[in-house]
Motif scaffolding. Sequence first.
Motif, PDB file in Angstrom:
ATOM      1  N   THR A 138       1.164  -1.082  -0.113  1.00 59.53           N
ATOM      2  CA  THR A 138       0.453   0.309  -0.215  1.00 59.53           C
ATOM      3  C   THR A 138       0.719   1.202   0.166  1.00 59.53           C
ATOM      4  OG1 THR A 138      -0.448   0.070   2.424  1.00 59.53           O
ATOM      5  CG2 THR A 138      -2.011  -0.742   1.352  1.00 59.53           C
ATOM      6  N   ALA A 140       2.371   5.048   1.420  1.00 52.82           N
ATOM      7  CA  ALA A 140       2.381   6.152   2.945  1.00 52.82           C
ATOM      8  C   ALA A 140       3.612   6.513   2.628  1.00 52.82           C
ATOM      9  CB  ALA A 140       2.587   5.172   3.853  1.00 52.82           C
ATOM     10  N   ALA A 158      -1.167  10.742  11.378  1.00 47.24           N
ATOM     11  CA  ALA A 158      -1.799   9.518  11.086  1.00 47.24           C
ATOM     12  C   ALA A 158      -3.159  10.566  10.446  1.00 47.24           C
ATOM     13  CB  ALA A 158      -2.758   8.342  10.956  1.00 47.24           C
ATOM     14  N   ASN A 259       5.361   0.433   0.098  1.00 51.58           N
ATOM     15  CA  ASN A 259       6.145  -0.430   0.963  1.00 51.58           C
ATOM     16  C   ASN A 259       7.727  -1.119   0.683  1.00 51.58           C
ATOM     17  OD1 ASN A 259       4.283  -2.528   0.197  1.00 51.58           O
ATOM     18  ND2 ASN A 259       3.905  -3.593   2.515  1.00 51.58           N
ATOM     19  N   THR A 277       4.153   7.432   7.769  1.00 51.81           N
ATOM     20  CA  THR A 277       3.031   7.216   8.398  1.00 51.81           C
ATOM     21  C   THR A 277       2.074   7.440   7.294  1.00 51.81           C
ATOM     22  OG1 THR A 277       1.674   8.906   9.808  1.00 51.81           O
ATOM     23  CG2 THR A 277       2.482   9.538   7.792  1.00 51.81           C
ATOM     24  N   GLU A 278       0.686   7.602   7.447  1.00 52.00           N
ATOM     25  CA  GLU A 278      -0.384   7.141   6.476  1.00 52.00           C
ATOM     26  C   GLU A 278      -0.629   8.145   5.885  1.00 52.00           C
ATOM     27  OE1 GLU A 278      -3.645   5.209   8.263  1.00 52.00           O
ATOM     28  OE2 GLU A 278      -2.875   5.064  10.305  1.00 52.00           O
ATOM     29  N   GLU A 286      -9.840   8.989   4.251  1.00 52.48           N
ATOM     30  CA  GLU A 286      -8.592   9.047   3.836  1.00 52.48           C
ATOM     31  C   GLU A 286      -8.490   7.453   2.556  1.00 52.48           C
ATOM     32  OE1 GLU A 286      -8.696   6.740   7.396  1.00 52.48           O
ATOM     33  OE2 GLU A 286      -6.417   6.969   7.999  1.00 52.48           O
ATOM     34  N   THR A 288      -6.538   5.452  -0.254  1.00 52.97           N
ATOM     35  CA  THR A 288      -4.434   4.338  -0.819  1.00 52.97           C
ATOM     36  C   THR A 288      -4.198   3.301  -1.826  1.00 52.97           C
ATOM     37  OG1 THR A 288      -2.275   4.368  -0.518  1.00 52.97           O
ATOM     38  CG2 THR A 288      -4.371   2.672   1.410  1.00 52.97           C
ATOM     39  N   ALA A 363       1.835   1.562   9.145  1.00 51.33           N
ATOM     40  CA  ALA A 363       1.129   2.542   8.289  1.00 51.33           C
ATOM     41  C   ALA A 363       1.085   1.716   7.371  1.00 51.33           C
ATOM     42  CB  ALA A 363       2.002   3.224   8.647  1.00 51.33           C
ATOM     43  N   PHE A 364       1.664   0.882   6.850  1.00 50.01           N
ATOM     44  CA  PHE A 364       1.326   0.450   5.301  1.00 50.01           C
ATOM     45  C   PHE A 364       0.162  -0.739   5.592  1.00 50.01           C
ATOM     46  CE2 PHE A 364       5.660   1.283   4.799  1.00 50.01           C
ATOM     47  CZ  PHE A 364       5.352   2.216   3.185  1.00 50.01           C
ATOM     48  N   GLY A 367      -3.517   1.123   5.493  1.00 49.81           N
ATOM     49  CA  GLY A 367      -3.763   0.976   4.696  1.00 49.81           C
ATOM     50  C   GLY A 367      -4.933   0.158   4.031  1.00 49.81           C
TER      51      GLY A 367
END
Length: 418
Positions: A138, A140, A158, A259, A277-278, A286, A288, A363-364, A367
């Motif tokens: 994902t 980030a 976030a 990632n 972070t996100e 939000e 992603t 954070a990944f 997501g």
Amino acid sequence: MRSKTLNSILLIVVLCMAAFGVAAQDQISITVAGWSSNPAEDAALQARLDAFMAENPNVSVAFVPSSDHTVTMQTAFASGEYPQVFYVDSSRLPDWVEAGVVAVGEDEIENPEGLYPDLLDIFTLDGVTYCPAKDFSTMALQYNKDLFDAAGLEYPNADWTWDDLRAAAEALTDADAGVIGLVTPPNFERWLPFLYQAGGDLFDEDGNLALDSDAGRAALEFYVGFSTDGIGGTPSSVDSGWGGEAFGLGRAAMAMEGNWVIQFLLDNYPDLNWGVTELPAGEAGEATMAFTVCYGVAANIEGAEAEAAWDVVNFLTNDEGALSVAESSFGPMPTRISAAEAYIESWESRTEGANVDAQDFNAFIAGSEYSHRWQLPVGYGPFVDAFNAGLEQAFTGSITVDDMIFEVTLVAEEIQGG
């Protein structure tokens, strides 16, 4: 008596030969076609295949990587002879399903409830699930702590919004030092999270392109604005090949990568002081992107061969397979929720002494709860090319956002009309 003894011996030999013949006929060879991303990942995959063959001595499995998997597979599909198991990028699934080369996985996938629901959904088309994901990434936000400290800014978190992202990019840009606040690759998939964060969607309920909307326009103007206002730019604008490199070199204070960037930064920029972070939220919240690949099974095999192919796929993607990914990945995450903790723990040891906190990599994982699929309808390749070309022009100010929306909408209409 001697004759009876000879006959008995011959009978035993014949039975043995027959038994050997049956065994030979039962031996099944499976080819797994894909690509090589990282030596450690290749080694982990081979170890997993070796374990499978130890448990299933009648099945031999060979991993055959290709430098251009898509071309290799399309050539193989055209010949009618293709590997029993092969990587299927989520963006390719609609085309390959329509071509009839991917087997339905509905009742074949082991414990589908243990997979992240969004990942299972990505490989489900028109209500039919085809294959379990191999791993996933994902997007980030990565940030350079030293540059934030020098600018006197608090680190991103976030709760950040678009306004926070833009304000930080403005404060961090240093033209004299050749540093941009945010690296913005001219790629459709890198922009898409902003569309969803703005509350937009790619298509309307009738399947027509829906970029000519308030949300589509807002997302494009926001993304393009980083370049036109001089507070962001493409990787090439800071002499880099991609966003991860621009960030690693310290030429971009922030980047939005998946990632896959983790091991790259650890290997190539070990002194970099960074965090993750996100992605910031837009007006609609939000969003992603999820980039993933599944293990597809060939649609042209059946019987014992098909059964063996699914056994291989399930062995690679079950709970133990997910743990193997968690412990060996260069970045992409395991597809089972049960292995999420092991993924972070693995990075705890592998980042020891580095200037990044492995807990940031959550954070990944976060997501995965609001990610969108990287997948377009069949035949949309020219649309993506037109969008990326338009984005580059918009970055330079040679066309407006409205011009770009008009042009790519024409391309989409031509595809839909064709």
